[in-house]
Scaffold this active site. Structure first.
Site, PDB file in Angstrom:
ATOM      1  N   SER A 123     -14.350  -4.180 -14.374  1.00  0.00           N
ATOM      2  CA  SER A 123     -14.522  -5.520 -14.945  1.00  0.00           C
ATOM      3  C   SER A 123     -15.799  -6.167 -14.412  1.00  0.00           C
ATOM      4  O   SER A 123     -16.224  -7.196 -14.913  1.00  0.00           O
ATOM      5  CB  SER A 123     -13.304  -6.390 -14.624  1.00  0.00           C
ATOM      6  OG  SER A 123     -13.093  -6.419 -13.223  1.00  0.00           O
ATOM      7  N   VAL A 167      -9.987   3.657  -4.748  1.00  0.00           N
ATOM      8  CA  VAL A 167      -9.555   4.219  -3.469  1.00  0.00           C
ATOM      9  C   VAL A 167      -8.615   5.405  -3.702  1.00  0.00           C
ATOM     10  O   VAL A 167      -8.038   5.940  -2.766  1.00  0.00           O
ATOM     11  CB  VAL A 167      -8.859   3.140  -2.598  1.00  0.00           C
ATOM     12  CG1 VAL A 167      -9.823   2.025  -2.263  1.00  0.00           C
ATOM     13  CG2 VAL A 167      -7.605   2.590  -3.277  1.00  0.00           C
ATOM     14  N   ASP A 168      -8.481   5.812  -4.978  1.00  0.00           N
ATOM     15  CA  ASP A 168      -7.451   6.808  -5.326  1.00  0.00           C
ATOM     16  C   ASP A 168      -7.881   8.259  -5.093  1.00  0.00           C
ATOM     17  O   ASP A 168      -7.065   9.173  -5.256  1.00  0.00           O
ATOM     18  CB  ASP A 168      -6.998   6.614  -6.784  1.00  0.00           C
ATOM     19  CG  ASP A 168      -8.147   6.712  -7.793  1.00  0.00           C
ATOM     20  OD1 ASP A 168      -9.156   7.396  -7.521  1.00  0.00           O
ATOM     21  OD2 ASP A 168      -8.016   6.100  -8.875  1.00  0.00           O
ATOM     22  N   CYS A 179      -8.398   0.275  18.038  1.00  0.00           N
ATOM     23  CA  CYS A 179      -9.342   1.273  18.560  1.00  0.00           C
ATOM     24  C   CYS A 179     -10.071   2.002  17.419  1.00  0.00           C
ATOM     25  O   CYS A 179      -9.979   1.600  16.269  1.00  0.00           O
ATOM     26  CB  CYS A 179      -8.624   2.243  19.501  1.00  0.00           C
ATOM     27  SG  CYS A 179      -7.580   3.461  18.666  1.00  0.00           S
ATOM     28  N   TYR A 238       0.822  -1.218   0.000  1.00  0.00           N
ATOM     29  CA  TYR A 238       0.000   0.000   0.000  1.00  0.00           C
ATOM     30  C   TYR A 238       0.855   1.266   0.000  1.00  0.00           C
ATOM     31  O   TYR A 238       0.478   2.265  -0.602  1.00  0.00           O
ATOM     32  CB  TYR A 238      -1.017  -0.020   1.150  1.00  0.00           C
ATOM     33  CG  TYR A 238      -2.134  -0.979   0.807  1.00  0.00           C
ATOM     34  CD1 TYR A 238      -3.119  -0.605  -0.105  1.00  0.00           C
ATOM     35  CD2 TYR A 238      -2.141  -2.266   1.307  1.00  0.00           C
ATOM     36  CE1 TYR A 238      -4.096  -1.492  -0.488  1.00  0.00           C
ATOM     37  CE2 TYR A 238      -3.130  -3.171   0.931  1.00  0.00           C
ATOM     38  CZ  TYR A 238      -4.104  -2.776   0.037  1.00  0.00           C
ATOM     39  OH  TYR A 238      -5.067  -3.661  -0.363  1.00  0.00           O
ATOM     40  N   CYS A 273      -0.642   3.311  15.841  1.00  0.00           N
ATOM     41  CA  CYS A 273      -1.735   4.205  16.213  1.00  0.00           C
ATOM     42  C   CYS A 273      -1.215   5.207  17.252  1.00  0.00           C
ATOM     43  O   CYS A 273      -0.663   4.801  18.277  1.00  0.00           O
ATOM     44  CB  CYS A 273      -2.882   3.384  16.797  1.00  0.00           C
ATOM     45  SG  CYS A 273      -4.209   4.417  17.445  1.00  0.00           S
ATOM     46  N   HIS A 278     -15.044   1.061  -1.524  1.00  0.00           N
ATOM     47  CA  HIS A 278     -13.918   0.239  -1.061  1.00  0.00           C
ATOM     48  C   HIS A 278     -12.912   1.025  -0.212  1.00  0.00           C
ATOM     49  O   HIS A 278     -11.781   0.592  -0.045  1.00  0.00           O
ATOM     50  CB  HIS A 278     -13.208  -0.413  -2.262  1.00  0.00           C
ATOM     51  CG  HIS A 278     -14.055  -1.432  -2.957  1.00  0.00           C
ATOM     52  ND1 HIS A 278     -13.723  -2.002  -4.170  1.00  0.00           N
ATOM     53  CD2 HIS A 278     -15.240  -1.998  -2.594  1.00  0.00           C
ATOM     54  CE1 HIS A 278     -14.666  -2.867  -4.520  1.00  0.00           C
ATOM     55  NE2 HIS A 278     -15.595  -2.879  -3.596  1.00  0.00           N
ATOM     56  N   GLN A 319     -15.468   2.205  -6.885  1.00  0.00           N
ATOM     57  CA  GLN A 319     -14.699   1.141  -6.222  1.00  0.00           C
ATOM     58  C   GLN A 319     -13.255   1.596  -6.029  1.00  0.00           C
ATOM     59  O   GLN A 319     -12.472   0.896  -5.407  1.00  0.00           O
ATOM     60  CB  GLN A 319     -14.712  -0.118  -7.098  1.00  0.00           C
ATOM     61  CG  GLN A 319     -16.101  -0.683  -7.326  1.00  0.00           C
ATOM     62  CD  GLN A 319     -16.100  -1.694  -8.453  1.00  0.00           C
ATOM     63  OE1 GLN A 319     -15.851  -2.881  -8.222  1.00  0.00           O
ATOM     64  NE2 GLN A 319     -16.362  -1.255  -9.668  1.00  0.00           N
ATOM     65  N   CYS A 355      -3.365   4.401  20.705  1.00  0.00           N
ATOM     66  CA  CYS A 355      -3.253   3.192  21.540  1.00  0.00           C
ATOM     67  C   CYS A 355      -2.007   2.364  21.237  1.00  0.00           C
ATOM     68  O   CYS A 355      -1.765   1.361  21.897  1.00  0.00           O
ATOM     69  CB  CYS A 355      -4.516   2.348  21.407  1.00  0.00           C
ATOM     70  SG  CYS A 355      -4.583   1.418  19.876  1.00  0.00           S
TER      71      CYS A 355
HETATM   72  N1  APR Z   1     -11.205   3.328 -20.240  1.00  0.00           N
HETATM   73  C1  APR Z   1     -12.239   2.496 -19.945  1.00  0.00           C
HETATM   74  N2  APR Z   1     -12.057   1.281 -19.372  1.00  0.00           N
HETATM   75  C2  APR Z   1     -10.813   0.896 -19.126  1.00  0.00           C
HETATM   76  C3  APR Z   1      -9.679   1.707 -19.414  1.00  0.00           C
HETATM   77  C4  APR Z   1      -9.924   2.974 -20.007  1.00  0.00           C
HETATM   78  N3  APR Z   1      -8.928   3.801 -20.328  1.00  0.00           N
HETATM   79  N4  APR Z   1      -8.570   1.030 -19.044  1.00  0.00           N
HETATM   80  C5  APR Z   1      -8.975  -0.143 -18.518  1.00  0.00           C
HETATM   81  N5  APR Z   1     -10.329  -0.239 -18.574  1.00  0.00           N
HETATM   82  C6  APR Z   1     -11.187  -1.316 -18.063  1.00  0.00           C
HETATM   83  C7  APR Z   1     -10.674  -2.705 -18.279  1.00  0.00           C
HETATM   84  O1  APR Z   1     -11.091  -3.205 -19.548  1.00  0.00           O
HETATM   85  C8  APR Z   1     -11.339  -3.464 -17.132  1.00  0.00           C
HETATM   86  O2  APR Z   1     -12.625  -3.943 -17.492  1.00  0.00           O
HETATM   87  O3  APR Z   1     -11.254  -1.147 -16.674  1.00  0.00           O
HETATM   88  C9  APR Z   1     -11.522  -2.400 -16.053  1.00  0.00           C
HETATM   89  C10 APR Z   1     -10.617  -2.562 -14.850  1.00  0.00           C
HETATM   90  O4  APR Z   1     -10.962  -3.751 -14.202  1.00  0.00           O
HETATM   91  P1  APR Z   1     -10.247  -4.232 -12.853  1.00  0.00           P
HETATM   92  O5  APR Z   1      -8.777  -4.139 -12.993  1.00  0.00           O
HETATM   93  O6  APR Z   1     -10.815  -5.563 -12.511  1.00  0.00           O
HETATM   94  O7  APR Z   1     -10.705  -3.112 -11.783  1.00  0.00           O
HETATM   95  P2  APR Z   1     -12.085  -2.985 -10.982  1.00  0.00           P
HETATM   96  O8  APR Z   1     -13.224  -3.473 -11.786  1.00  0.00           O
HETATM   97  O9  APR Z   1     -12.138  -1.585 -10.492  1.00  0.00           O
HETATM   98  O10 APR Z   1     -11.846  -3.959  -9.761  1.00  0.00           O
HETATM   99  C11 APR Z   1     -12.835  -4.007  -8.773  1.00  0.00           C
HETATM  100  O11 APR Z   1     -11.550  -5.424  -7.388  1.00  0.00           O
HETATM  101  O12 APR Z   1      -9.368  -5.841  -6.944  1.00  0.00           O
HETATM  102  C12 APR Z   1     -10.536  -5.353  -6.388  1.00  0.00           C
HETATM  103  O13 APR Z   1     -10.987  -3.809  -4.675  1.00  0.00           O
HETATM  104  C13 APR Z   1     -10.412  -3.905  -5.955  1.00  0.00           C
HETATM  105  O14 APR Z   1     -11.898  -2.036  -6.360  1.00  0.00           O
HETATM  106  C14 APR Z   1     -11.245  -3.159  -6.966  1.00  0.00           C
HETATM  107  C15 APR Z   1     -12.251  -4.209  -7.406  1.00  0.00           C
END
Ligand code: APR
Length: 261
Positions: A207, A121-122, A148, A83, A165, A137, A119, A168
């Protein structure tokens, strides 16, 4: 969009999504309530790696080791290194046109008629200026105590491998939802309600394989909302989409939002 503002492409350069854009724009224009679900793909053009690409964040890491409570209990140093590297990668990263297009869409809709569930966290949606952001997320800038109630926004400052922390002395952890952990209840309930009530769900750069977040897409369909998907490729949710716009979010979203005004 005025005709003079419409992009023109030489036939060979014309992206496939351009043909489907008017249909998606018409859906978005008619929608009184809009919900958006975003994933790592929306930040890809800002230079943030996605998870499941061949060079993605999970490549070379076992999810069990770096993104589960058990992994953290077994080897917190490894988890924090993972991280801290992600936190360092975010320094200097800026939102891209896809994030800004969603800010523009939100400006158009009254109060709770727009909800953005991410989803990611950025924190790039918030940096871009989006107001109603539901971080399903968690948030990589924040830490919380593993014992705590201490929670703090530590921005992107470098943290030790085993940060403690200040209240604590127990080990801090990233304020991120790991696999096998529940989503923050109030955030999830708000997202669930917004998606249940929306006329259109816009699904960008995910995805759609991680639940419960991906379940929001089925929920939208169940409530007869139209689903517009924006992704580089077909996904696990494409069969639920009324319109799939296949291409880069940073190119498509500004056009879609402008065309739906
Ligand atoms: N524009 C549009 N889509 C894009 C681009 C882009 N420039 N680049 C990549 N993608 C698509 C890919 O085709 C893919 O379907 O973004 C998707 C990214 O998928 P993942 O890497 O699986 O990310 P995500 O769906 O956010 O994952 C969900 O899984 O790993 C955990 O907690 C983590 O929040 C995350 C969650």
């Amino acid at each position: 969009m005025a005709d003079s503002d419409r992009p023109t492409w030489a036939n060979s350069d014309r992206p496939s999504w351009a043909d489907d854009l008017p249909r998606a724009a018409a859906i978005l224009r008619r929608a009184q309530r809009v919900a958006v679900l975003t994933g790592a793909g929306i930040s890809a053009e800002s230079g943030v790696p996605t998870f499941r690409a061949s060079d993605g964040l999970w490549e070379g890491h076992r999810i069990e080791d770096v993104a589960t409570p058990r992994g953290f209990a077994r080897d917190p140093r490894l988890v924090w290194r993972f991280y801290n590297a992600r936190r360092a990668n975010l320094r200097g990263v800026q939102p891209n046109p896809a994030h800004y297009a969603l800010v523009e869409l939100e400006r158009r809709l009254p109060g709770d008629h727009f909800t953005l569930a991410t989803q990611n966290v950025d924190t790039l949606h918030t940096l871009a200026g989006s107001q109603r952001v539901l971080e399903l997320h968690g948030n990589i800038r924040r830490v919380r105590c593993s014992r705590c109630d201490y929670r703090a926004d530590r921005q992107l400052e470098p943290l030790p491998d085993l940060p403690e922390c200040p209240e604590c002395g127990a080990l801090l952890r990233p304020d991120i939802v790991w696999f096998y952990e529940p989503l923050p209840e109030a955030v999830w309930e708000t997202a669930y309600l917004a998606v249940s009530q929306c006329d259109c769900l816009l699904v960008v750069g995910t995805s759609a394989v991680v639940h419960p977040a991906a379940g929001l897409i089925e929920l939208a369909k169940h409530h007869d909302a139209a689903v517009i998907e924006v992704n580089l490729d077909q996904t696990a949710a494409s069969h639920l989409a009324d319109v799939s716009l296949l291409g880069k979010a940073g190119q498509i979203l500004p056009q879609l939002v402008a065309a739906s005004a």
